[in-house]
Design a protein around this motif. Structure first.
Motif, PDB file in Angstrom:
ATOM      1  N   ARG A  70      13.747  15.363  18.864  1.00 24.28           N
ATOM      2  CA  ARG A  70      14.461  14.820  20.026  1.00 24.28           C
ATOM      3  C   ARG A  70      15.524  13.814  19.612  1.00 24.28           C
ATOM      4  NH1 ARG A  70      11.675  13.077  25.761  1.00 24.28           N
ATOM      5  NH2 ARG A  70      13.640  12.847  26.927  1.00 24.28           N
ATOM      6  N   ARG A  71      15.267  13.080  18.562  1.00 16.33           N
ATOM      7  CA  ARG A  71      16.235  12.072  18.122  1.00 16.33           C
ATOM      8  C   ARG A  71      17.567  12.701  17.705  1.00 16.33           C
ATOM      9  NH1 ARG A  71      12.187  12.405  14.345  1.00 16.33           N
ATOM     10  NH2 ARG A  71      12.772  13.280  12.297  1.00 16.33           N
ATOM     11  N   ASP A  72      17.546  13.994  17.379  1.00 16.46           N
ATOM     12  CA  ASP A  72      18.780  14.677  16.994  1.00 16.46           C
ATOM     13  C   ASP A  72      19.669  14.990  18.192  1.00 16.46           C
ATOM     14  OD1 ASP A  72      17.848  14.652  14.387  1.00 16.46           O
ATOM     15  OD2 ASP A  72      17.017  16.680  14.495  1.00 16.46           O
ATOM     16  N   PHE A  73      19.152  14.774  19.401  1.00 12.55           N
ATOM     17  CA  PHE A  73      19.881  15.162  20.607  1.00 12.55           C
ATOM     18  C   PHE A  73      20.183  13.957  21.505  1.00 12.55           C
ATOM     19  CE2 PHE A  73      18.034  19.022  19.060  1.00 12.55           C
ATOM     20  CZ  PHE A  73      18.979  19.996  19.355  1.00 12.55           C
ATOM     21  N   VAL A  74      20.336  12.801  20.884  1.00  7.93           N
ATOM     22  CA  VAL A  74      20.671  11.600  21.643  1.00  7.93           C
ATOM     23  C   VAL A  74      22.034  11.746  22.313  1.00  7.93           C
ATOM     24  CG1 VAL A  74      21.177   9.132  21.475  1.00  7.93           C
ATOM     25  CG2 VAL A  74      19.242  10.104  20.212  1.00  7.93           C
ATOM     26  N   ASP A  75      22.995  12.361  21.599  1.00  7.04           N
ATOM     27  CA  ASP A  75      24.361  12.472  22.110  1.00  7.04           C
ATOM     28  C   ASP A  75      24.701  13.876  22.595  1.00  7.04           C
ATOM     29  OD1 ASP A  75      24.953   9.788  21.507  1.00  7.04           O
ATOM     30  OD2 ASP A  75      25.303  10.323  19.410  1.00  7.04           O
ATOM     31  N   GLU A  76      23.727  14.755  22.604  1.00  5.70           N
ATOM     32  CA  GLU A  76      24.002  16.148  22.981  1.00  5.70           C
ATOM     33  C   GLU A  76      22.983  16.643  23.993  1.00  5.70           C
ATOM     34  OE1 GLU A  76      24.496  20.569  20.880  1.00  5.70           O
ATOM     35  OE2 GLU A  76      23.583  18.918  19.785  1.00  5.70           O
ATOM     36  N   ARG A  77      23.465  17.307  25.026  1.00  2.00           N
ATOM     37  CA  ARG A  77      22.566  17.940  25.985  1.00  2.00           C
ATOM     38  C   ARG A  77      21.976  19.218  25.390  1.00  2.00           C
ATOM     39  NH1 ARG A  77      24.989  20.421  29.689  1.00  2.00           N
ATOM     40  NH2 ARG A  77      27.029  20.402  28.689  1.00  2.00           N
ATOM     41  N   LEU A  78      20.742  19.516  25.753  1.00  7.90           N
ATOM     42  CA  LEU A  78      20.184  20.804  25.359  1.00  7.90           C
ATOM     43  C   LEU A  78      20.939  21.946  26.044  1.00  7.90           C
ATOM     44  CD1 LEU A  78      16.286  20.363  25.425  1.00  7.90           C
ATOM     45  CD2 LEU A  78      17.780  20.558  23.427  1.00  7.90           C
ATOM     46  N   SER A 165      33.178  22.460  16.888  1.00  7.17           N
ATOM     47  CA  SER A 165      33.436  23.337  15.736  1.00  7.17           C
ATOM     48  C   SER A 165      32.584  24.601  15.799  1.00  7.17           C
ATOM     49  CB  SER A 165      33.146  22.593  14.419  1.00  7.17           C
ATOM     50  OG  SER A 165      31.783  22.154  14.382  1.00  7.17           O
ATOM     51  N   GLY A 166      32.005  24.891  16.981  1.00  8.70           N
ATOM     52  CA  GLY A 166      31.160  26.054  17.133  1.00  8.70           C
ATOM     53  C   GLY A 166      31.944  27.320  17.413  1.00  8.70           C
ATOM     54  N   SER A 193      29.313  17.091  13.567  1.00  9.25           N
ATOM     55  CA  SER A 193      29.054  17.345  12.154  1.00  9.25           C
ATOM     56  C   SER A 193      30.364  17.589  11.417  1.00  9.25           C
ATOM     57  CB  SER A 193      28.140  18.578  12.012  1.00  9.25           C
ATOM     58  OG  SER A 193      28.138  19.071  10.694  1.00  9.25           O
ATOM     59  N   ILE A 194      30.701  16.702  10.498  1.00 11.93           N
ATOM     60  CA  ILE A 194      31.908  16.912   9.697  1.00 11.93           C
ATOM     61  C   ILE A 194      31.760  18.159   8.845  1.00 11.93           C
ATOM     62  CG2 ILE A 194      31.102  15.452   7.812  1.00 11.93           C
ATOM     63  CD1 ILE A 194      34.745  15.881   9.063  1.00 11.93           C
ATOM     64  N   GLU A 195      30.504  18.493   8.486  1.00 16.99           N
ATOM     65  CA  GLU A 195      30.276  19.710   7.699  1.00 16.99           C
ATOM     66  C   GLU A 195      30.679  20.953   8.488  1.00 16.99           C
ATOM     67  OE1 GLU A 195      27.892  16.433   6.178  1.00 16.99           O
ATOM     68  OE2 GLU A 195      27.941  17.382   8.167  1.00 16.99           O
ATOM     69  N   GLY A 196      30.393  20.933   9.799  1.00 15.57           N
ATOM     70  CA  GLY A 196      30.771  22.062  10.627  1.00 15.57           C
ATOM     71  C   GLY A 196      32.280  22.243  10.684  1.00 15.57           C
ATOM     72  N   VAL A 215      38.949  15.475  11.302  1.00  9.09           N
ATOM     73  CA  VAL A 215      39.044  14.040  11.573  1.00  9.09           C
ATOM     74  C   VAL A 215      37.684  13.534  12.030  1.00  9.09           C
ATOM     75  CG1 VAL A 215      41.509  14.075  12.114  1.00  9.09           C
ATOM     76  CG2 VAL A 215      39.834  14.431  13.941  1.00  9.09           C
ATOM     77  N   THR A 216      37.472  12.241  11.874  1.00  9.42           N
ATOM     78  CA  THR A 216      36.188  11.643  12.255  1.00  9.42           C
ATOM     79  C   THR A 216      36.329  10.603  13.356  1.00  9.42           C
ATOM     80  OG1 THR A 216      36.421  10.026  10.460  1.00  9.42           O
ATOM     81  CG2 THR A 216      35.187  12.042   9.975  1.00  9.42           C
TER      82      THR A 216
END
Length: 354
Positions: A70-78, A165-166, A193-196, A215-216
């Motif tokens: 859940r902590r991975d989705f603090v800034d993103e909606r499911l 970036s999806g 994700s900068i990697e994405g 860019v970041t």
């Protein structure tokens, strides 16, 4: 009597089936299909609707096996939802079923998966069932082509900014490169994700006429006449003061836009939906929420305030040097025309092989 010989011969076509047959649409073919759809939308020759069942995130996170993530989705909606898009045109009908959950990426799966049932118009019986995931992403990218061609007015190349970036962001890049390569000079891309972003840049290396930059932060936004958002963000992605004052913004995600920007666009610019009624009833994007949070309805108030529609029968012109805010929820008619073109190409290619 109608010919019902196809009733017992429904084709199930995976993406691999389409690829093997050489039936996936080229970037030129997807634009031709969606151009035909827009022409018929404007003339009323094709109609459709959308139903969405949104599921509560709390229910999802109650499972012990997923709770630690859940902590991975603090800034993103499911964005956990089941959607059905349905429509008919002069010859075919179609239903697209979408299952979506951002958590799917932790399982190595796409965030959303689309399955499309293509129907014969007269009997409304199925002809084929297709994997529409890639088709759906590509048709969404054509919104960028349409909006830039319609609303970006410049004698020299402009800069653009993309959040995300999806698959949809990738489709946007591909569509802009096809439809308006001379109008874009640089595109700056920012994602969680900068990697994405770096993977996207690597995949498009030497494939675009314009330059792509990772860019970041939002520092380059001020110089960009075009902004496209395609994310699942929980909160606005930018502040109004960070924007180019006359920027055209296109929003393909959820609640990504700050109130201050919407108020400015409504007051002194142009606000646009692909279809006001559909955006209003979906009520998941910033412009619809702007009204519903006040106990109002975009569907009722929007036309009174001059909110425009891409689907309107009559064309209109934006005022120069003013903000343009475009929100697109995704019209089912675009899917139908894209899937119909794919199916017809599949039949042509397989008959040639035979």
């Amino acid at each position: 009597m109608f010919d019902t010989s196809t009733d017992s011969n429904v084709r199930f076509l995976t993406r691999q089936d389409l690829q093997s047959a050489g039936a996936e649409l080229t970037i030129a073919e997807i634009h031709a299909a969606t151009d035909a759809a827009w022409a018929d939308i404007k003339s009323g020759r094709t109609v459709g609707g959308k139903a969405v069942l949104s599921l509560p995130e709390e229910e999802f996170w109650q499972r012990e096996s997923v709770a630690p993530f859940r902590r991975d989705f603090v800034d993103e909606r499911l964005g956990w939802k089941l959607s059905a898009l349905y429509c008919v045109n002069p010859t075919h009908g179609g239903v697209k079923i979408i299952g979506a959950n951002a958590f799917n990426r932790h399982l190595g799966l796409p965030r959303s998966t689309s399955t499309v049932v293509l129907l014969e118009k007269r009997t409304l019986r199925p002809l084929a069932i297709l994997d529409g995931t890639a088709i759906s992403a590509l048709r969404t990218g054509t919104y960028a082509s349409k909006v830039v061609q319609l609303l970006v007015r410049s004698r020299t190349p402009v800069s653009g900014f993309i959040f995300g970036s999806g698959p949809v962001a990738r489709s946007v890049v591909e569509c802009l490169n096809f439809a308006c390569p001379d109008l874009i000079g640089d595109i700056f891309i920012r994602s969680r994700s900068i990697e994405g972003v770096e993977r996207l840049l690597s995949d498009f290396d030497d494939r675009t006429s314009f330059r792509l930059h990772a860019v970041t932060d939002n520092q380059r936004l001020k110089e960009c006449a075009l902004l496209i958002t395609a994310t699942n963000a929980r909160q606005p992605l930018f502040e109004d003061e960070e924007l180019h004052r006359g920027a055209v913004t296109l929003h393909l995600g959820g609640d990504e836009v700050p109130e201050t920007y919407l108020q400015r666009a409504l007051k002194c610019g142009t606000v646009v939906c692909d279809d006001i009624e559909t955006v209003s009833r979906r009520n998941s994007q910033s412009i619809a929420l702007h009204f519903s949070r006040k106990g109002l309805s975009l569907e009722e108030i929007g036309p009174l305030l001059g909110v425009r529609e891409l689907s309107a029968p009559n064309d209109w012109v934006r005022e120069a040097d003013t903000p343009v805010c475009v929100t697109c929820v995704g019209l089912p008619m675009l899917d139908l025309y894209a899937v119909q073109a794919t199916y017809e190409k599949y039949l042509a290619r397989t008959q040639e092989s035979a």
